[in-house]
Each structure stands twice: as C-alpha cells, then as structure tokens.
Design an enzyme around this catalytic site. Sequence first.
Site, PDB file in Angstrom:
ATOM      1  CE  LYS A   1      -4.309  -1.550   2.078  1.00 25.48           C
ATOM      2  NZ  LYS A   1      -5.169  -1.503   3.247  1.00 25.48           N
TER       3      LYS A   1
ATOM      4  CE  LYS B   1      -5.435  -7.670  -2.834  1.00 26.87           C
ATOM      5  NZ  LYS B   1      -5.188  -7.420  -1.406  1.00 26.87           N
TER       6      LYS B   1
ATOM      7  CE  LYS C   1     -11.827  -2.422  -0.040  1.00 29.01           C
ATOM      8  NZ  LYS C   1     -12.849  -2.692   0.951  1.00 29.01           N
TER       9      LYS C   1
HETATM   10  P1  TYM Z   1     -10.667  -5.955   3.182  1.00 24.42           P
HETATM   11  O1  TYM Z   1     -11.739  -4.978   3.493  1.00 24.42           O
HETATM   12  O2  TYM Z   1      -9.548  -5.529   2.299  1.00 24.42           O
HETATM   13  O3  TYM Z   1     -11.284  -7.241   2.546  1.00 24.42           O
HETATM   14  C1  TYM Z   1     -12.331  -7.943   3.170  1.00 24.42           C
HETATM   15  C2  TYM Z   1     -12.171  -9.440   2.957  1.00 24.42           C
HETATM   16  O4  TYM Z   1     -12.156  -9.743   1.562  1.00 24.42           O
HETATM   17  C3  TYM Z   1     -11.018 -10.536   1.262  1.00 24.42           C
HETATM   18  N1  TYM Z   1     -10.552 -10.193  -0.094  1.00 24.42           N
HETATM   19  C4  TYM Z   1     -10.388 -11.082  -1.080  1.00 24.42           C
HETATM   20  N2  TYM Z   1     -10.584 -12.410  -1.115  1.00 24.42           N
HETATM   21  C5  TYM Z   1     -10.343 -13.030  -2.289  1.00 24.42           C
HETATM   22  N3  TYM Z   1      -9.916 -12.376  -3.414  1.00 24.42           N
HETATM   23  C6  TYM Z   1      -9.708 -11.038  -3.407  1.00 24.42           C
HETATM   24  N4  TYM Z   1      -9.313 -10.404  -4.524  1.00 24.42           N
HETATM   25  C7  TYM Z   1      -9.948 -10.329  -2.204  1.00 24.42           C
HETATM   26  N5  TYM Z   1      -9.858  -9.023  -1.841  1.00 24.42           N
HETATM   27  C8  TYM Z   1     -10.224  -8.960  -0.542  1.00 24.42           C
HETATM   28  C9  TYM Z   1      -9.986 -10.156   2.312  1.00 24.42           C
HETATM   29  O5  TYM Z   1      -9.023 -11.182   2.462  1.00 24.42           O
HETATM   30  C10 TYM Z   1     -10.851  -9.977   3.536  1.00 24.42           C
HETATM   31  O6  TYM Z   1     -11.102 -11.231   4.155  1.00 24.42           O
HETATM   32  N6  TYM Z   1      -7.680  -6.248   7.097  1.00 24.42           N
HETATM   33  C11 TYM Z   1      -8.972  -6.661   6.630  1.00 24.42           C
HETATM   34  C12 TYM Z   1     -10.131  -6.191   7.501  1.00 24.42           C
HETATM   35  C13 TYM Z   1     -10.043  -6.568   8.941  1.00 24.42           C
HETATM   36  C14 TYM Z   1     -10.169  -7.863   9.488  1.00 24.42           C
HETATM   37  C15 TYM Z   1     -10.063  -7.710  10.885  1.00 24.42           C
HETATM   38  C16 TYM Z   1     -10.377  -9.123   8.924  1.00 24.42           C
HETATM   39  C17 TYM Z   1      -9.833  -5.717   9.979  1.00 24.42           C
HETATM   40  N7  TYM Z   1      -9.863  -6.410  11.145  1.00 24.42           N
HETATM   41  C18 TYM Z   1     -10.129  -8.804  11.751  1.00 24.42           C
HETATM   42  C19 TYM Z   1     -10.458 -10.212   9.797  1.00 24.42           C
HETATM   43  C20 TYM Z   1     -10.341 -10.051  11.171  1.00 24.42           C
HETATM   44  C21 TYM Z   1      -9.146  -6.080   5.259  1.00 24.42           C
HETATM   45  O7  TYM Z   1      -8.521  -5.145   4.868  1.00 24.42           O
HETATM   46  O8  TYM Z   1     -10.110  -6.595   4.535  1.00 24.42           O
END
Ligand code: TYM
Length: 342
Positions: A119, A203, A206
């Site tokens: 990032k 990947k 968003k």
């Molecule tokens: P975030 O908001 O980026 O994404 C949410 C979830 O979607 C999954 N994901 C994907 N899975 C498959 N292919 C993709 N291209 C893809 N893009 C995103 C992510 O792996 C995630 O599961 N850090 C986390 C949010 C968070 C969190 C937590 C998760 C904060 N605290 C505690 C679990 C437990 C995040 O940025 O997700």
Amino acid sequence: MNDAGTHTRRVFSGVQPSGNLHLGNYLGAVKRFVEMQEEDFDTLYCMVDLHAITVWQDPEELTNATRELAAAFMACGLDPKKSILFNQSQVPTHAELGWIFNCVGRVGWLNRMTQFKDKAGKNAEKMSVGLYSYPTLMAADILVYHATHVPVGEDQKQHLELTRDIAMKFNNDFKCPGFFPETEPIIEGAATRVMSLRDGSKKMSKSDPSDLSRINLIDSAEDIAKKIRKAKTDPEPLPESADGLAERPEAKNLVGIYSALSGQSVDAVLGEWGGKQFGEFKPALADLSVEMVAPIAVEMNRLLADPAEIDRILGDGANRAAEIAEPILAETYKHVGLLRSR
Ligand code: TYM
C-alpha cells in the site's frame, strides 16, 4: 496451544467500508461468513471503519459506505438475529486493546508486513502511522472477543500470523497462559484469491482504477455480464484438469470463480468444460454470475432505502458486541496492571 477447550467457538471477521465491495470480497470472505453463521459458532462481523481511515476517506462517503456495507452483508445472507453486525468505531474496546497491542507487538514484526509495503510503495514516509500499525488493531478486533476462528481471503494470512504472535507474546509476558486464544485462520475454497478480470497477475481490488477489473456487488446484471464478456483470457481451450491451469492465470481465475459460484470443485468444472473454448465458457460464467450476484444489488438497494433501520441494527450489534468485549478488556487491564477504580 489452541485453547478451543476453554474458549467458546467464536468467529470474528471484518471488512473495510471503503466502497466497491466486489466479487473477491464476496467469494473470499462474505460467502464463508454466511456459512459459518449457520454452523456451531457465535459469529461477529464488523465494518472496520477505524481501519478504513488509515487512508483518507471523505467523511460523508465513509458514513454512506458503512451503511452500504451493512446492507451488502445482509443482502448476502447475514442475519442480524443470528450474527452480531456492527461498525468498529461504535465499540471503543477495539481501539483500547489496539493500544495495548501497540505496546506488545514489535516494530520488526510490523516492518515485515507485505500489505503495508504494497500500500505504501515508495511513499512509506508519507503514510499515516495508523496504516503502519493497522495489524495491531486487527489483532485487537479479533482477540477482544477471544475469537477462535477468522474467515478471510488469502491476502490476510500474514496479519493473522501476527495476531497469533501478539496473543502468544501477551500470554507469555503477563504469565497468563491461554488467556488469548491462538486464533485459527479459515482460508478455504477455490476463490481465496480472486484476481483482476483485466490482469490475472493482480488481485481483484477496490482500488484498481479500471472498473472492468472487478465485479462490484452493486453492479447491474448488464454490467456483470459485460465485465465477464470483456475479461482477459488466452487463446487456448480450457484444460482437462487443474494442472493445465498452472501457467494460465486468467483461465485459472475464471475457472475458480465458476467453481466458487457454482459450488462445484475445480476438477468437476473442468470435467464439464475441458477442451471447450472461452467463447462457450464465458456466456455460461456470465449467466451464473448474474444469477448469483445480481440479486444482491437489488436487496441492497431495498435495505438502503431505510437508513434508520440499518443504523438501528448497527447500534444493537454494537451493544451486543460490547457486552462480550468489555469483560475481556477488563481482565486484560488487570493482567497488564492498569488501575481501574470504577
Ligand atoms: P478488506 O476490506 O480488504 O477485505 C475484506 C475481505 O475480503 C477478502 N478479499 C479477497 N478475497 C479473495 N480475493 C480477493 N481479490 C480479495 N480481496 C479482498 C480479504 O481477504 C478480507 O477477508 N484487514 C482486513 C479487515 C479486517 C479484518 C479484521 C479481517 C480488519 N480487522 C479482523 C479479519 C479479522 C481487510 O482489509 O479486509
């Protein structure tokens, strides 16, 4: 030691309310959230707005995106009666435990986090301190509930390893073995890493400037079909078995999406489609995607017409979440020796 014997089977996971919830989020995470809600677990699912603001968010858009994500969760099948749905900033225990974990985690551990490097790129000096310490807040999200299982996509694996390291160090430093559980990541299925529809090496994200690279859950049926039709492929027919996908990232991605949406294994999909051209496969994938994804936007729009009801659900979720988290935080303070006289 996974202390599942003494810890309630509890699921926690989070998604950032930063707009454009897409097929990767759905297949990698939210679909699994819904399945686990029906299994033998307490389930908490959180809109992690404090994580979202580690990079700039327009305040008004953040509020809307939080409601939109709540609507998306419910439209995908999360039921506020079965799961606790809430936004992170309404439960202050996350930030409080996050601070303690900033004092338990080590700079060297955070320096190894590949998501920060991805990032921040060459601009690390200009990033917020919050983006750097993002993983310690994430550990707090999970551990403030003593969550035992965390369903996520592949890209969160390293953050969950750090969560385990923090739990172990805390338990060791403060001589309270088993107090924080060693949380188990749940990274399962054919779509734990959904790739961009325009470039199979990136990947689905968003933040990709090309909207054609992803299917947003809010997309119309026409847009979904168009994006699949325009997805990058190679000129070869589909292989007969999964080995044949090894050097073909775009083909692998589309087959993985088909597999995850249909509930068939990759081998079963190739059993049916092996030897056929993308000209035949893509229309079938477009139909399946429209069938599975388009109803989500319809339901989201219905729910979003009543924002007060969404706010009520999130407020109720926050109260229920706080009831679990507060005693765990109080015990944590005791372990650390922080005086509480109220
Ligand atoms: P975030 O908001 O980026 O994404 C949410 C979830 O979607 C999954 N994901 C994907 N899975 C498959 N292919 C993709 N291209 C893809 N893009 C995103 C992510 O792996 C995630 O599961 N850090 C986390 C949010 C968070 C969190 C937590 C998760 C904060 N605290 C505690 C679990 C437990 C995040 O940025 O997700």
